[in-house]
Structure formats: structure tokens, C-alpha cells
Design an enzyme around this catalytic site. Structure first.
Site, PDB file in Angstrom:
ATOM      1  N   ASN A   1       0.849  -1.188   0.000  1.00 61.12           N
ATOM      2  CA  ASN A   1       0.000   0.000   0.000  1.00 61.12           C
ATOM      3  C   ASN A   1       0.887   1.240   0.000  1.00 61.12           C
ATOM      4  OD1 ASN A   1      -1.774   2.087   0.534  1.00 61.12           O
ATOM      5  ND2 ASN A   1      -3.081   0.811   1.821  1.00 61.12           N
ATOM      6  N   ASP A   2       1.099   1.772  -1.192  1.00 63.72           N
ATOM      7  CA  ASP A   2       1.985   2.929  -1.349  1.00 63.72           C
ATOM      8  C   ASP A   2       1.561   4.109  -0.490  1.00 63.72           C
ATOM      9  OD1 ASP A   2       3.913   2.176  -3.257  1.00 63.72           O
ATOM     10  OD2 ASP A   2       2.433   2.313  -4.853  1.00 63.72           O
ATOM     11  N   CYS A   3       0.330   4.085  -0.052  1.00 67.99           N
ATOM     12  CA  CYS A   3      -0.226   5.248   0.642  1.00 67.99           C
ATOM     13  C   CYS A   3      -0.241   5.112   2.156  1.00 67.99           C
ATOM     14  CB  CYS A   3      -1.637   5.516   0.135  1.00 67.99           C
ATOM     15  SG  CYS A   3      -1.648   5.818  -1.623  1.00 67.99           S
TER      16      CYS A   3
END
Ligand code: BGC
Ligand code: NOJ
Length: 823
Positions: free
Chosen positions: A486-488
């Protein structure tokens, strides 16, 4: 509501209304030359790299959205009326309109005032060019005097620079026109050895190469002055905006048809043979003339098209299924496989949502894409693995992205996404299981492309695994670094500056924030690595990996379980993320899906509990949302995830990429009904009937469908380039239908819906064609196999040693023991 229909026999989606909710696109080319084409002929072309070798210009986020492309205008010279057979840009009220998006080609056709025009656009195999094959038919009872105008707008190569550096760019545009071929040669005089060309098969009456001459001042693509006048001006571009436009006169008797071919191509000359004569500034065209001539010939074009069809027949023929569900059949046999080719080729670089200038190939993304691609063209998968591993860092970490043209890690984005290295193990394991090509592990591969740093590929995998062991946090869980899958979820970022990139800004060193997701990934990848080591005769290594896996499994149970589901992470303060203790973001999908599919808690009920919680808290009719409850405000310590309004993207959107993790987890628990139910909720074909809500193409997956907290719940965004393609393909073929590659042969372990009586499949695997017939005899997932008439033990069919190339498999399903297939 629908905007078209599937034509499965021709493997096409047929759009019958041009004003689709969003441009519905297709990809041309599958090797080095690529184009994006929408249902109204919008889009652009490039060679290998959408940023660095852009052939034609495209303005993203235009209004209307889909403007700029491969346009043809027809002009009726008696009435002076002109129109676009692809609807855009003139948007006439066409009598008939049809766009057929097929495997590597699109055919856009329409009829206006009795004149039918169809253009077949495609890229021949092994060529760096695209063909527009236009056929015009006069259905009137009187003769028609028409002019045809083609047009492309050239991009000055680097698409980023092209869109920003006008003080220079308005001065550098250059073209040559020779034998009616328009050559675009901006910057050829200096450091470029490549140029583009645009040619036509018909004697062309006139041409234009300067945009302003073609459009006329203050006019747009919907009403070019030269087309309105019925005469191109033979302009030669010096600077400003070079275009390529040919005018071809067409006189058609009633009922008569004529075809015109346009060829747009890219060519590179050897450095020392750029000019002809050598000390001139004129392009040496000797090296390309034969190719151009070849494809201006109808016969060769038709042959090239047949070759393209045969190519796809072969590629798709590797796995064909016949199940009771038509949506499954269509996606597996045609579109999902096709999308896997696109994601393999593009990674996340160029679509109508990825501008081609932002991202190169993602390390994590491209490794995962292999799961859906490796069976199609194993040799290309092999090459990709070596390229990816060559960007790995000596620490075992990885550059997050690399540019496809240079194959170099992208320093701007950097590294420290702590999940990245494990995806290499997953990708290589998938390759080995598909091909049995163990030689890849001995291939010398450098680190960070540094000559002299080569080690066998196998050591890259070892370093990937070690990378996590060197970075464990206070609970013994993996440190998250910049982010995990999850890049975020940016637990070390603490960004409070507007516009600062969550992806690249300097992070805290981060010795506290841990990821339960990476723990699950470590368990899966570690299991794969142990199996590989074991087979390489490294018994001690294998046991060491298994011991670490076991330890991590224990750590997850101890510190990563929240009572009813897996925790998501610990933040920089050591507080839980994804726990019932949290006010928002109490439960996340990633750790439920990945820990369970990796096998954590399969035996003692944790995985089942986690799945129950997913159903209770995250599942919606449009798919499974990423977390609940969504973040209602921005949290400095969580980062980008809380920057999105509730229900979108990583903030509780239905992030389709991770839904198949839950499907696979459900199959591992033996729950075929649940797995297939989730599969169907996001299956694009099954959603075709709600196209006005879904909005994206009904033939490919989108990255995200708005979650239940969004005002537009059910609306998809970011179609095409997403790990959703590979993961869904992998989930349905290898886990639900259960035709699974393994080191020892093809495993048959279906976990299908209880109502299915069975299904059939043909799978080509290591040179052998398996005809598989699955029949349900009773409830449950137990499999008994009869191979070529003989019952065998277990459910793995070894590859025949005797050179036999066709194998018949009869699988009988059902028994009281509902155990899941082994990995
Ligand atoms: C998106 C992610 C994406 C990341 C990297 C974020 O803004 O939400 O889905 O992976 O950017 O480009
Ligand atoms: C899209 C990125 O391409 C992928 O690498 C990432 O895992 C997902 N977004 C989730 O953030």
C-alpha cells in the site's frame, strides 16, 4: 445500460455508441512499438518508452476528454461537408457507428450520408510501425467525389519536455518530405539517430506538416481550415508544431469501395549512417524505404494482420476453459489474458490514467505482473526477471521503478519500499513452476546495473529474503520503510507541506513502524525460497528459511492478531493500525488476504475468522473495500492513505488488486462459493450491464471501484494498468479452477462453486497439452485423478518423460474432506 457487446467468436468488444462514459481504449502493439487507441481514434504512439520516445502528441485531461489521435477526415467535395468517420473530432450524427476492439487491433467504422468508412488500426508483429487501413464504400445511388485527409501531430520525443519546454521546442521542429512520405526529424541534426515517418499508399494530392497551416489560426481539430477548404497547403514545418497530413482524392461509383493505407513508423539509423549523402543534413532513408514500401502494399498488410491473429490464437490457446459461467470463460479465454499482456508490456506507465511521463516500470508491479503473463511468452518473462533483478541493490532492496528504455533504476523515486524485494522471489518462483527452467537461477546478474557486481540470480533471491531479516522492528515484524504494497500507508513520512510527494519525500529513518502485510509476504516468499533451495540441494539453507518463516508465523499470531482479524501495522509510535482499538481504519484487507493466502492460521481457525471479518466488515456488492471505517480526515502519521476522500483509492476504495488475495485465501480454506462470489463481483464482463455506473471498459479490470463510503459507489477508475489483471487471472485459473503450476508438474486442485457440475480446460504446459475434464461427483474439493486412463496418487501430474505431447486428464471432485489444495 450497455454501450456495446462482446463478440466472443472474434474475440472483440464491439462498441456501438461513440459517447461511452469514458474513452474505452485498446492497445496496439505488443513488443516494442505501442499505441493507445480509444473508441473514437483518440490516443498516441511511442517506441518502447512512453516518456522518452513518444511519436505522437496527446494532451491528457483534455475537454472533451478524448481529443487528439489518429484522425481521418472525409470531405464530400460536392457539398463541401466534412466529417470524422471515428466520430471525434467533428462529432457528426453518424448513421451507423461501430468500434471493434480486438487482440492488438481496433477497427473503427461508421456510415454518414451513404458513405461508409472503416479503418483497421494495428501494429504488425516484429515491426516498429502502425498501419491504418481505411476502406471507403459508396452506398449512394450516385457517384461520390471525396477527399480524404489523415493527420497526426508529432511529439518532440520526450513527452515531458514536449509539454513544457516551449521556449526551445517552438524552434526545433523539422521535417522532410520525400516521395510523398513525411519524415519527422526534430533533433535528428544533433544527438538523435531516430525519426518518425508517415506514408500513404495512394498518390497524395497535397500534404501539410505545420499544424497551424492545417488547422488555421484559432481553429481546432473539429474544423481544420485546410479540410474545410478541401485542400492541404503543402506547408513545411520550421519549428512550432510539426504534423503529418496527407490528402487523397477518392472518386467512388455507386457501390464502389476503395482502400487506402497509411503507415506511421519509427526508425533508427546506425550512428555513422545517419545522413545521405554522408556530409549532408538529409536523413538516410535507404534503411527504411523497403519497410515502408512493404506495408503500403495491401497484400502484405493483410498477411501481417493474419499473422497477428495467429499470434494471439497461439498465446490465448495456452489456457482455454469451458465453465458454466460465461463471464469466467470470456475473461479467462480472452480479455483477462489480454490485459495481462498489456500490464506486462506497460507496467503502470501509459494508459488513459497513467500519463506515460510519470512512472516507468515498477519493481513490485512488474514482478507481480509475471503471475498472469509467464505462461504466455516465457522467454520474455525470463528477460524481464533479469532486467528487474539487475536493478536490485546490493542490500537486497530495490529501486521502486526503472525506465524501460535505459533499464536503469529511477533515482528520483528511490527505494526503501520494504515489500519490494520479496516480489522478485514470487516472480521467479512463478517462472520456475511454469517453465522448469532452473538455469535462470545461475544466470549472472549485477546489482544496480554495476558491471562486476554480478552474482547468480539465486543470490539475489537470498538477499531479498535477508533484506527483511536485517530490518525487523520492535515486535519482530518487518519494518515498513517508505511503504509496503500500500503505497499510501506512509508511516514514516509525516508530511505537512502542500504538494510534497508522499512517494519521494525524505522519510524518518523509521525503526518502529512495522507491517503485518510484509510479514505475510515474507512467509509466502520464504516458503517459495525454501522450496527452491531444497531443490538446489541446499538443505541447510532450506531449513534455515523454513525456520525463519515459522518464527514469523508465530510473531504474526502473537503481535499481528487482533482477536477477529489480522492487524495491519504498527505506526511510528508503536500504536496499532487496523485494530478494533482504532477509531478509523479498524480492519484492512491486505493483511487478511495475504496472511491467510500465505497459510498463516489455516489450521487453527485464524484464517477462517479473518475471512469472516472480511465478509462482515469489508465486502460490498461491488467488491471488497480496502479498509473500514474510512479515514474522515488527514492523519499526519498515516500519510497519503488519509489524503483521499472516503471511499476512493486506498482510503476504503475497492482496490481490485487485493480482492483476489481474499479469493485465494477462501480457496485455501476450501470455500469455493465464497471465492467465486468475490470473483464475480468485480469481474468486468459481469458488470457490463451496469456500464453507466461502472463507466470504465467492461472488458478489462480497473484498479479501483469507488467504495461504499463514496458518493459514487460502484464507479470504476484507472482501467487497464493494474496488478488486478495478473492477480485475478492467477486466482481464477490456478486457485478457483485450480489448474496450478508446480515444480513437479501440473497440479489439479479446483475449489469451485458447489453448484458447478464441473468444467473443462485445455492447458499447455512445458510443451505438453493437457485436456482436463473436471466432474463433480459429490460435495467438497477432494480430487481423484485419472491420467490417460490410469488412476494416479495425489493431484500432481508429472510432465511425461517419454516425449508424449498430449495428456488426457479426468478429475473427479468431491468427498467429505473439504481440504484446500496444497501450495
Ligand atoms: C496512489 C497509489 C500509487 C502511488 C504511486 C498514489 O497516489 O494512490 O495507488 O501506487 O500513488 O504512484
Ligand atoms: C498502485 C501501485 O502501482 C502498486 O504498486 C501499489 O501496490 C498499489 N497502487 C497500492 O498502493
Amino acid at each position: 445500460m450497455k454501450y456495446g457487446y462482446f463478440d466472443d467468436t472474434r474475440r472483440e468488444y464491439v462498441i456501438t455508441q461513440p459517447d461511452t462514459p469514458l474513452p474505452w481504449i485498446n492497445y496496439l502493439g505488443c513488443q516494442a512499438y505501442f499505441g493507445i487507441i480509444s473508441n473514437t481514434a483518440g490516443g498516441y504512439s511511442f517506441y518502447r518508452d512512453a516518456r522518452l520516445r513518444r511519436l505522437t502528441r496527446y494532451r491528457y485531461n483534455n475537454a472533451p476528454y478524448d481529443l487528439g489521435g489518429r484522425y481521418i477526415y472525409l470531405r464530400d467535395n460536392e457539398s463541401s461537408e466534412f466529417w470524422s468517420p471515428s466520430w471525434q473530432p467533428t462529432r457528426h450524427d453518424l448513421e451507423k457507428y461501430e468500434c471493434r476492439h480486438g487482440m492488438g487491433y481496433s477497427i473503427i467504422g461508421s456510415q454518414y450520408k451513404g458513405i461508409e468508412a472503416r479503418t483497421r488500426y494495428f501494429v504488425p508483429l516484429d515491426e516498429n510501425l502502425e498501419i491504418w487501413q481505411l476502406t471507403v464504400t459508396n452506398h449512394r445511388s450516385s457517384p461520390a467525389k471525396l477527399s480524404t485527409f489523415s493527420v497526426v501531430e508529432f511529439c518532440l520525443w520526450d513527452a515531458q519536455d514536449d509539454a513544457t519546454n516551449f521556449q526551445r521546442n517552438f524552434n526545433i521542429g523539422q521535417v522532410e518530405i520525400e516521395d510523398e512520405v513525411i519524415y519527422h526529424k526534430t533533433e535528428y541534426r544533433e544527438r538523435r539517430d531516430h525519426f518518425a515517418y508517415f506514408a500513404t499508399s495512394s498518390k497524395s494530392a497535397n500534404f501539410d506538416t505545420q499544424r497551424e497551416a492545417f488547422l488555421g489560426p484559432y481553429r481546432g481539430w473539429e474544423s481544420p481550415q485546410a479540410v474545410a477548404n478541401g485542400k492541404l497547403t503543402n506547408s513545411v514545418a520550421h519549428g512550432w508544431a510539426p504534423v503529418g497530413s496527407h490528402q487523397v482524392e477518392l472518386h467512388l461509383a455507386p457501390g464502389e469501395s476503395k482502400s487506402i493505407i497509411f503507415v506511421l513508423g519509427y526508425h533508427e539509423n546506425p550512428k555513422d549512417q545517419k545522413f545521405d549523402p554522408p556530409n549532408s543534413q538529409t536523413i538516410n532513408k535507404k534503411t527504411v524505404k523497403l519497410t515502408i514500401a512493404k506495408y503500403l502494399d495491401q497484400k502484405n498488410v493483410d498477411r501481417a494482420f493474419e499473422e497477428l491473429r495467429a499470434y494471439w490464437e497461439g498465446v490465448l490457446g495456452i489456457c482455454q476453459v469451458e465453465t458454466p459461467d460465461s463471464h469466467t470463460n470470456r475473461m479467462v479465454n480472452i480479455w483477462n489474458a489480454y490485459q495481462c499482456m498489456a500490464t506486462f508490456n506497460m507496467s503502470r506507465s501509459a494508459s488513459f490514467y497513467e500519463s506515460g511521463i510519470g512512472r516507468g516500470l515498477g519493481f513490485r508491479d512488474s514482478n507481480q505482473d509475471l503471475l498472469g503473463f509467464v505462461q504466455m511468452v516465457p522467454a520474455r518473462a525470463r528477460e524481464r526477471i533479469i532486467d528487474l533483478a539487475s536493478t536490485q541493490l546490493p542490500s537486497g532492496g530495490a529501486y521502486h521503478q526503472y525506465q524501460p528504455l535505459t533499464k536503469r533504476g529511477n533515482n528520483d523515486v528511490g527505494s526503501n519500499f520494504n515489500d519490494d524485494p520479496h516480489w522478485l522471489i514470487i516472480g521467479v518462483a512463478a517462472y520456475l513452476k511454469e517453465t522448469g527452467d532452473w538455469s535462470i537461477l545461475d544466470e549472472p546478474v549485477p546489482y544496480d546495473n554495476e558491471p562486476g557486481s554480478e552474482t547468480p540470480l539465486f543470490e539475489h533471491l537470498q538477499r531479498s529474503f535477508q533484506y527483511t531479516l536485517d530490518r525487523l522492528g520492535p515486535h519482530g515484524l518487518p519494518l515498513i520503510g517508505r511503504a509496503d504494497w500500500n503505497d499510501c500507508l506512509n508511516l514514516n513520512c509525516f508530511s505537512d507541506t502542500p504538494g510534497q510527494s508522499f512517494q519521494t519525500t525524505t522519510n524518518k529513518e523509521g525503526k518502529v513502524a512495522e507491517s503485518v502485510f510484509i510479514a505475510g509476504l515474507f512467509v509466502l516468499a520464504g516458503g517459495e525460497l525454501a522450496e527452491i533451495a531444497q531443490r538446489r540441494g541446499l538443505k541447510d539453507e532450506a531449513s534455515r528459511y523454513l525456520a525463519e518463516v515459522k518464527k514469523m508465523d508465530g510473531t504474526v499470531r502473537k503481535h499481528g492478531w487482533d482477536g477477529d482479524w489480522f492487524l495491519r501495522a504498527y505506526d511510528d509510535f508503536g500504536n496499532k493500525v487496523g485494530s478494533r482499538e482504532c477509531e478509523e481504519g479498524k480492519i484492512f484487507i491486505e493483511s487478511q488476504g495475504f496472511c491467510s493466502l500465505a497459510g498463516i492460521g489455516l489450521e487453527d481457525g485464524l484464517a477462517q475468522k479473518s475471512m469472516n471479518s472480511v465478509r462482515q466488515h469489508l465486502a460490498t456488492e461491488h467488491g471488497i473495500v480496502l479498509q473500514q471505517p474510512p479515514f474522515s480526515k488527514y492523519y499526519l502519521h498515516l500519510g497519503e492513505i488519509s489524503s483521499y476522500p472516503p471511499g476512493y483509492k486506498e482510503n476504503a476504495g475497492i482496490f481490485c488488486h487485493n480482492n483476489p488475495w481474499v479469493m485465494i485465501a477462501e480457496t485455501r480454506l476450501g470455500n469455493g462459493d465464497a471465492a467465486f462470489d468475490y470473483y464475480s463481483r468485480i469481474n468486468p464482463s459481469a458488470r457490463e450491464s451496469i456500464s453507466e455506473l461502472h463507466r470504465c471498459e467492461p472488458y478489462v479490470y480497473a484498479q479501483m471501484i469507488a467504495g461504499k463510503d463514496a458518493p459514487t459507489h460502484g464507479e470504476a477508475k484507472n482501467s487497464w494498468l493494474t496488478g488486478t489483471a495478473a492477480w485475478n487471472y492467477y486466482a481464477i485459473t490456478q486457485w478457483i479452477l485450480g489448474i496450478r503450476t508446480s515444480h513437479d508438474g501440473l497440479e489439479i486442485a479446483p475449489v469451485i462453486p458447489s453448484t458447478w457440475r464441473g468444467f473443462k480446460a485445455v492447458r499447455k504446459f512445458r510443451g505438453v497439452t493437457y485436456h482436463i475434464d473436471v466432474d463433480r461427483e459429490a460435495e467438497g474439493n477432494h480430487v481423484s485423478l485419472v491420467v490417460d486412463g490410469k488412476a494416479i496418487n495425489g493431484n500432481i501430474i508429472p510432465v511425461p518423460a517419454n516425449g508424449q505431447t498430449v495428456v488426457k486428464v479426468k478429475a473427479t471432485l468431491g468427498s467429505a474432506v473439504a481440504v484446500a489444495g496444497s501450495r
